[in-house]
Design an enzyme around this catalytic site. Structure first.
Site, mmCIF file in Angstrom:
data_model
loop_
_atom_site.group_PDB
_atom_site.id
_atom_site.type_symbol
_atom_site.label_atom_id
_atom_site.label_comp_id
_atom_site.label_asym_id
_atom_site.label_seq_id
_atom_site.Cartn_x
_atom_site.Cartn_y
_atom_site.Cartn_z
ATOM 1 N N TYR A 234 -1.780 12.973 -36.212
ATOM 2 C CA TYR A 234 -1.275 11.748 -35.571
ATOM 3 C C TYR A 234 -2.220 11.320 -34.440
ATOM 4 O O TYR A 234 -2.549 10.141 -34.307
ATOM 5 C CB TYR A 234 0.137 12.026 -35.033
ATOM 6 C CG TYR A 234 0.835 10.844 -34.386
ATOM 7 C CD1 TYR A 234 1.302 9.779 -35.159
ATOM 8 C CD2 TYR A 234 1.045 10.794 -33.013
ATOM 9 C CE1 TYR A 234 1.959 8.710 -34.578
ATOM 10 C CE2 TYR A 234 1.707 9.724 -32.413
ATOM 11 C CZ TYR A 234 2.167 8.684 -33.206
ATOM 12 O OH TYR A 234 2.815 7.618 -32.626
ATOM 13 N N SER B 10 -0.485 4.589 -29.173
ATOM 14 C CA SER B 10 0.411 5.611 -28.612
ATOM 15 C C SER B 10 -0.310 6.217 -27.415
ATOM 16 O O SER B 10 -1.536 6.080 -27.287
ATOM 17 C CB SER B 10 0.667 6.682 -29.671
ATOM 18 O OG SER B 10 1.200 7.854 -29.100
ATOM 19 N N ARG C 85 12.892 -1.737 -37.822
ATOM 20 C CA ARG C 85 13.695 -0.977 -36.846
ATOM 21 C C ARG C 85 12.826 -0.663 -35.631
ATOM 22 O O ARG C 85 11.635 -1.005 -35.592
ATOM 23 C CB ARG C 85 14.228 0.316 -37.468
ATOM 24 C CG ARG C 85 13.162 1.216 -38.039
ATOM 25 C CD ARG C 85 13.751 2.510 -38.617
ATOM 26 N NE ARG C 85 12.696 3.444 -38.951
ATOM 27 C CZ ARG C 85 12.242 3.664 -40.188
ATOM 28 N NH1 ARG C 85 12.782 3.033 -41.202
ATOM 29 N NH2 ARG C 85 11.260 4.524 -40.404
ATOM 30 N N ALA D 58 -5.448 12.072 -34.056
ATOM 31 C CA ALA D 58 -6.725 11.590 -34.611
ATOM 32 C C ALA D 58 -6.560 10.168 -35.130
ATOM 33 O O ALA D 58 -7.407 9.298 -34.904
ATOM 34 C CB ALA D 58 -7.190 12.519 -35.731
ATOM 35 N N ALA D 59 -5.444 9.917 -35.809
ATOM 36 C CA ALA D 59 -5.212 8.573 -36.350
ATOM 37 C C ALA D 59 -5.057 7.555 -35.220
ATOM 38 O O ALA D 59 -5.643 6.466 -35.272
ATOM 39 C CB ALA D 59 -3.960 8.574 -37.228
ATOM 40 N N LYS D 60 -4.281 7.887 -34.206
ATOM 41 C CA LYS D 60 -4.034 6.923 -33.120
ATOM 42 C C LYS D 60 -5.270 6.742 -32.230
ATOM 43 O O LYS D 60 -5.497 5.649 -31.704
ATOM 44 C CB LYS D 60 -2.817 7.359 -32.297
ATOM 45 C CG LYS D 60 -1.476 7.215 -33.050
ATOM 46 C CD LYS D 60 -1.124 5.754 -33.343
ATOM 47 C CE LYS D 60 0.294 5.613 -33.866
ATOM 48 N NZ LYS D 60 0.636 4.201 -34.184
HETATM 49 P P1 NDP Z 1 10.287 3.927 -36.548
HETATM 50 O O1 NDP Z 1 10.170 5.128 -37.395
HETATM 51 O O2 NDP Z 1 11.573 3.613 -35.898
HETATM 52 O O3 NDP Z 1 9.796 2.629 -37.374
HETATM 53 C C1 NDP Z 1 8.592 2.662 -38.093
HETATM 54 C C2 NDP Z 1 8.472 1.389 -38.894
HETATM 55 O O4 NDP Z 1 7.259 1.457 -39.659
HETATM 56 C C3 NDP Z 1 9.610 1.221 -39.882
HETATM 57 O O5 NDP Z 1 9.941 -0.150 -40.019
HETATM 58 C C4 NDP Z 1 9.006 1.762 -41.167
HETATM 59 O O6 NDP Z 1 9.682 1.213 -42.285
HETATM 60 C C5 NDP Z 1 7.579 1.260 -41.042
HETATM 61 N N1 NDP Z 1 6.656 1.994 -41.903
HETATM 62 C C6 NDP Z 1 6.442 3.328 -41.947
HETATM 63 N N2 NDP Z 1 5.549 3.611 -42.902
HETATM 64 C C7 NDP Z 1 5.185 2.433 -43.471
HETATM 65 C C8 NDP Z 1 4.298 2.056 -44.517
HETATM 66 N N3 NDP Z 1 3.593 2.976 -45.206
HETATM 67 N N4 NDP Z 1 4.187 0.740 -44.832
HETATM 68 C C9 NDP Z 1 4.878 -0.191 -44.158
HETATM 69 N N5 NDP Z 1 5.731 0.094 -43.151
HETATM 70 C C10 NDP Z 1 5.887 1.391 -42.819
HETATM 71 O O7 NDP Z 1 9.141 4.054 -35.467
HETATM 72 P P2 NDP Z 1 8.974 3.398 -34.006
HETATM 73 O O8 NDP Z 1 9.599 2.077 -33.930
HETATM 74 O O9 NDP Z 1 9.322 4.432 -33.035
HETATM 75 O O10 NDP Z 1 7.374 3.290 -34.000
HETATM 76 C C11 NDP Z 1 6.671 2.078 -34.210
HETATM 77 C C12 NDP Z 1 5.226 2.305 -33.848
HETATM 78 O O11 NDP Z 1 5.145 2.762 -32.509
HETATM 79 C C13 NDP Z 1 4.503 3.361 -34.694
HETATM 80 O O12 NDP Z 1 3.173 2.952 -34.940
HETATM 81 C C14 NDP Z 1 4.505 4.592 -33.795
HETATM 82 O O13 NDP Z 1 3.462 5.475 -34.086
HETATM 83 C C15 NDP Z 1 4.369 3.951 -32.434
HETATM 84 N N6 NDP Z 1 4.834 4.777 -31.343
HETATM 85 C C16 NDP Z 1 6.142 5.206 -31.281
HETATM 86 C C17 NDP Z 1 6.559 6.007 -30.233
HETATM 87 C C18 NDP Z 1 7.961 6.514 -30.115
HETATM 88 O O14 NDP Z 1 8.227 7.339 -29.229
HETATM 89 N N7 NDP Z 1 8.906 6.094 -30.921
HETATM 90 C C19 NDP Z 1 5.627 6.413 -29.171
HETATM 91 C C20 NDP Z 1 4.279 5.890 -29.337
HETATM 92 C C21 NDP Z 1 3.929 5.108 -30.382
HETATM 93 P P3 NDP Z 1 9.736 1.903 -43.732
HETATM 94 O O15 NDP Z 1 9.900 3.367 -43.515
HETATM 95 O O16 NDP Z 1 10.898 1.223 -44.368
HETATM 96 O O17 NDP Z 1 8.447 1.553 -44.397
#
Ligand code: NDP
Length: 266
Positions: free
Chosen positions: A158, A145, A19, A160-162
């Site tokens: 978050y 991020s 997603r 610290a991780a990023k």
């Molecule tokens: P979403 O929550 O929409 O999607 C996150 C995706 O990561 C999902 O497919 C989820 O699937 C997967 N995921 C989460 N945990 C795990 C895990 N342990 N193992 C495998 N897959 C995992 O987030 P976004 O699309 O918004 O974010 C994507 C990336 O962009 C992230 O790294 C986020 O930190 C970064 N980001 C997002 C921002 C925002 O405003 N949205 C801003 C800056 C950075 P499932 O839960 O099924 O595992």
């Protein structure tokens, strides 16, 4: 030495591809001819994106895995390699965000943020690296991020991780500078995805504001007064993985509607 321009583009692995930003990246890379492997924990979500890729004429494989689990990651990369070829393009996008002030911060929240955002990136990159090193070619894009670049209140774990993901990006870019492998980070601001919907819901529950006001508080952080679209992150990723982007490595590219570069300009 692999020369992807002469042949089909290499297979690409997109973690968190079910997603949001990961879905947009997967669709963009498939449109550029990559066979795309999608991974996340929810099989139904990655199956749906794989079906979208196929409907658009692309090739996709959906493999459920938890990026925090080394054994799962090993199985994931082996399956992708067997079915699509070694993923010489890797997009470490899987991530999660949560907020809490440090006073009373739950330790499990700290460990969870580090595990999914930082350790997950490390584990998947490590599993894909041998094939890239053997090929003398690879592209790693880490989805960081603006929290990789700046500090903000109530998101210590978050952030610290990023920031750690940025450090990992730079260290590996240096380690592989003469190995044909580039490692870069994209740094999105607030993107219109389910993750941001959750941030809005969090503001609503913490402050009692309505959802519209909460969303307005988030968009007010951007000089463009808007959320970034997932496809606007994907366009940078598709550029970074091109063969002719080989001189860009160790970079951190904000995709944030001006939020970091224009901070303080209102
Ligand atoms: P979403 O929550 O929409 O999607 C996150 C995706 O990561 C999902 O497919 C989820 O699937 C997967 N995921 C989460 N945990 C795990 C895990 N342990 N193992 C495998 N897959 C995992 O987030 P976004 O699309 O918004 O974010 C994507 C990336 O962009 C992230 O790294 C986020 O930190 C970064 N980001 C997002 C921002 C925002 O405003 N949205 C801003 C800056 C950075 P499932 O839960 O099924 O595992």
């Amino acid at each position: 030495m692999v020369t992807p321009t002469d042949t089909r583009p290499p297979a690409a692995l997109v973690t968190g591809g079910g997603r949001g930003i990961g879905r947009a990246i997967a669709l963009a890379l498939a449109a550029d001819g990559h066979a795309v492997a999608l991974s996340a924990r929810s099989q139904a979500e990655i199956d749906a994106v794989a079906a979208e890729v196929a409907a658009a004429g692309g090739r996709a494989l959906a493999v459920a895995a938890d990026v925090t689990d080394a054994a799962d990651v090993g199985r994931l990369v082996a399956r992708v390699t067997a079915d699509l070829g070694a993923p010489l393009v890797l997009v470490n996008n899987a991530g999660a965000a949560a907020s809490h002030k440090l006073d009373g911060h739950p330790d499990d929240l700290w460990h969870r943020m580090l595990a999914v955002n930082l350790t997950g990136t490390y584990l998947v990159t490590k599993a894909c690296a041998p094939a890239m090193l053997a090929a003398g070619w690879g592209r790693v894009v880490n989805v960081g991020s603006v929290a990789s670049l700046t500090g903000a209140r109530y998101i210590a774990a978050y952030t610290a991780a990023k920031h750690g993901v940025l450090g990992l990006t730079r260290a590996l870019a240096a380690e592989w500078a003469r190995a044909g492998i580039t490692v870069n980070l994209v740094a999105p601001g607030y993107v219109d995805t389910p993750m941001t919907d959750a941030s809005v819901a969090n503001i609503v529950s913490r402050t009692g504001r309505d959802a519209e006001a909460a969303r307005a508080a988030i968009t007010a952080m951007s000089p463009q007064r808007r959320l970034v679209r997932p496809d606007e992150v994907a366009v940078v990723v598709r550029m970074l993985v091109r063969d002719d982007a080989g001189s860009i490595t160790g970079a951190a590219i904000p995709v944030d509607a001006g939020a970091t570069a224009l901070a303080g300009t209102g």
